[in-house]
Design an enzyme around this catalytic site. Structure first.
Site, PDB file in Angstrom:
ATOM      1  N   LYS A  15      -4.179  -9.891  -6.599  1.00  8.47           N
ATOM      2  CA  LYS A  15      -5.471 -10.275  -6.029  1.00  8.47           C
ATOM      3  C   LYS A  15      -6.553  -9.287  -6.462  1.00  8.47           C
ATOM      4  O   LYS A  15      -6.269  -8.121  -6.726  1.00  8.47           O
ATOM      5  CB  LYS A  15      -5.394 -10.379  -4.501  1.00  8.47           C
ATOM      6  CG  LYS A  15      -5.385  -9.067  -3.777  1.00  8.47           C
ATOM      7  CD  LYS A  15      -5.698  -9.230  -2.284  1.00  8.47           C
ATOM      8  CE  LYS A  15      -5.851  -7.836  -1.674  1.00  8.47           C
ATOM      9  NZ  LYS A  15      -6.248  -7.781  -0.301  1.00  8.47           N
ATOM     10  N   LYS A  31       0.833  -1.206   0.000  1.00  7.53           N
ATOM     11  CA  LYS A  31       0.000   0.000   0.000  1.00  7.53           C
ATOM     12  C   LYS A  31       0.863   1.250   0.000  1.00  7.53           C
ATOM     13  O   LYS A  31       0.534   2.238  -0.649  1.00  7.53           O
ATOM     14  CB  LYS A  31      -0.944   0.023   1.203  1.00  7.53           C
ATOM     15  CG  LYS A  31      -1.981  -1.064   1.103  1.00  7.53           C
ATOM     16  CD  LYS A  31      -3.264  -0.709   1.794  1.00  7.53           C
ATOM     17  CE  LYS A  31      -4.304  -1.720   1.343  1.00  7.53           C
ATOM     18  NZ  LYS A  31      -5.543  -1.670   2.033  1.00  7.53           N
ATOM     19  N   LYS A  61     -10.689  -4.062  -4.299  1.00  5.66           N
ATOM     20  CA  LYS A  61     -11.611  -2.922  -4.500  1.00  5.66           C
ATOM     21  C   LYS A  61     -10.909  -1.707  -5.075  1.00  5.66           C
ATOM     22  O   LYS A  61     -11.474  -0.940  -5.826  1.00  5.66           O
ATOM     23  CB  LYS A  61     -12.176  -2.441  -3.168  1.00  5.66           C
ATOM     24  CG  LYS A  61     -12.754  -3.435  -2.260  1.00  5.66           C
ATOM     25  CD  LYS A  61     -13.289  -2.692  -1.046  1.00  5.66           C
ATOM     26  CE  LYS A  61     -13.640  -3.604   0.086  1.00  5.66           C
ATOM     27  NZ  LYS A  61     -12.724  -3.614   1.198  1.00  5.66           N
TER      28      LYS A  61
END
Ligand code: AMP
Ligand code: TRP
Length: 330
Positions: A196, A114, A199
């Site tokens: 993966k 992230k 969202k």
């Protein structure tokens, strides 16, 4: 009573990955583990570790709460609550930071991923996120924590922190265990099966959102990337695209990979994808129908009110004991 607990961040609309890796699994567990109490919450404090628009965040919080119920969790056997409505999470999150080392947090792969994607600066909350997650779990003495594969490392850190605290201050916490589904724990992006399904991915075509129009879901499945062999066969290394689609197929229908392969002998990817599109459409369609009934209902409000009350009762008792052990206050 033993406790099973889990949470989902209200960042964006939950995906088919969240559904197959987490939500559907909770429902299965709730139906089989009848002598456990289930706690599920909307991890809104976790959401603000990356920038969120306040109005959208508020809507996403409600959506996630309604989706838990829409997927089939039984409200009578469930404590459903919103994390920020239980102050003890913040208190214990801070206490966990005080026993957690920088080096441990630096090793977290979700943080590294992230942080690498973050364009507006990395917040300190993103870094300390796993300490808050440990608090979420330990506050309720949860024995089992159903999560997808990506949360395994956070669970290991939670266990380490619980053991460290128990050693330092005396027996306080139950050591939790992750419950990772055998199938569906990692649904991959439909356009890039090396990452993966997420969202917040850049390419929306690779991600199925639980609340998007059914036709658009079908289209995404039909245009998922596969390979040139055109034979429906599971091989995660060599055929990641079709293997991911087979995982979705298998998790929903409960057919094994061998059974799916047998069903499609002599048929191409087109037939397989067409069937899969219908299977997913039917499954997600049911969830959407329930969701539309629940989202603006008084029932949802009252379930969340009850959840808030029960969660606060347990969490406040626990945090008082914990602060006393640490030596805080008078
Ligand atoms: P998050 O959306 O990151 O809050 O994740 C909520 C839950 O969904 C966690 O238990 C995750 O492990 C699970 N999850 C998220 N993405 C996926 C995916 N692509 N496949 C399987 N499980 C997932
Ligand atoms: N960190 C989890 C995720 O990103 C969400 C979460 C927060 C969670 N607290 C939790 C999951 C406690 C299980 C238990 O998916």
């Amino acid at each position: 009573m033993n406790i099973v607990l889990s949470g989902i961040k209200p960042t964006g609309i939950p995906t088919l990955g969240n559904y197959l890796g987490a939500l559907k699994n909770f429902v299965r567990l709730q139906n089989s583990m009848t002598d456990y109490e289930f706690f599920v919450f909307v991890a809104d404090l976790h959401a603000i570790t990356t920038p969120q628009d306040p109005k959208t965040l508020k809507q996403n919080i409600k959506n996630v709460a309604a989706l838990y119920l829409a997927c089939g969790l039984n409200p009578e056997r469930l404590v459903l609550f919103i994390q920020s409505e239980v102050n003890a999470h913040i208190k214990l999150g801070y206490a966990m930071q005080s026993i957690c080392y920088m080096g441990e947090l630096e090793r977290m792969t979700q943080y590294k991923d992230k942080a690498a994607k973050q364009t507006q600066g990395i917040t300190s909350a993103l870094f300390t996120y796993p300490a808050l997650m440990a608090a979420d779990i330990l506050l309720y003495d949860a024995k089992y924590v159903p999560v997808g594969d990506d949360q395994k490392q956070h669970l290991e850190l939670t266990r380490d922190l619980a053991i460290r605290f128990n050693n330092r201050y005396g027996e306080t916490f139950v050591i939790p265990e992750p419950l990772i589904p055998k199938k569906g724990a990692r649904i991959m992006d439909l356009q890039d099966p090396s990452k993966k399904m997420d969202k917040s991915s850049d390419n929306e075509k690779g991600c199925i959102f639980l609340l998007e129009p059914i036709n658009s879901i079908k289209k995404k499945i039909k245009s998922a990337v596969t390979d040139l062999e055109t034979c429906v066969r599971y091989d995660k290394e060599k055929k990641p695209g079709i293997s991911n689609l087979m995982t979705i197929y298998s998790t929903i229908t409960e057919l094994s990979f061998a059974e799916i392969e047998a069903k499609y002998v002599g048929k191409g990817y087109g037939d397989f994808k067409k069937d899969l599109a219908e299977i997913v459409a039917c499954e997600v369609g049911k969830v959407q129908e329930n969701f539309n009934r629940i989202i603006n209902s008084q029932e949802l409000e009252s379930i969340l009110n009850q959840g808030k009350e029960r969660a606060n009762l347990i969490a406040n008792r626990k945090i008082d004991k914990i602060f006393k052990k640490i030596g805080l206050g008078r």
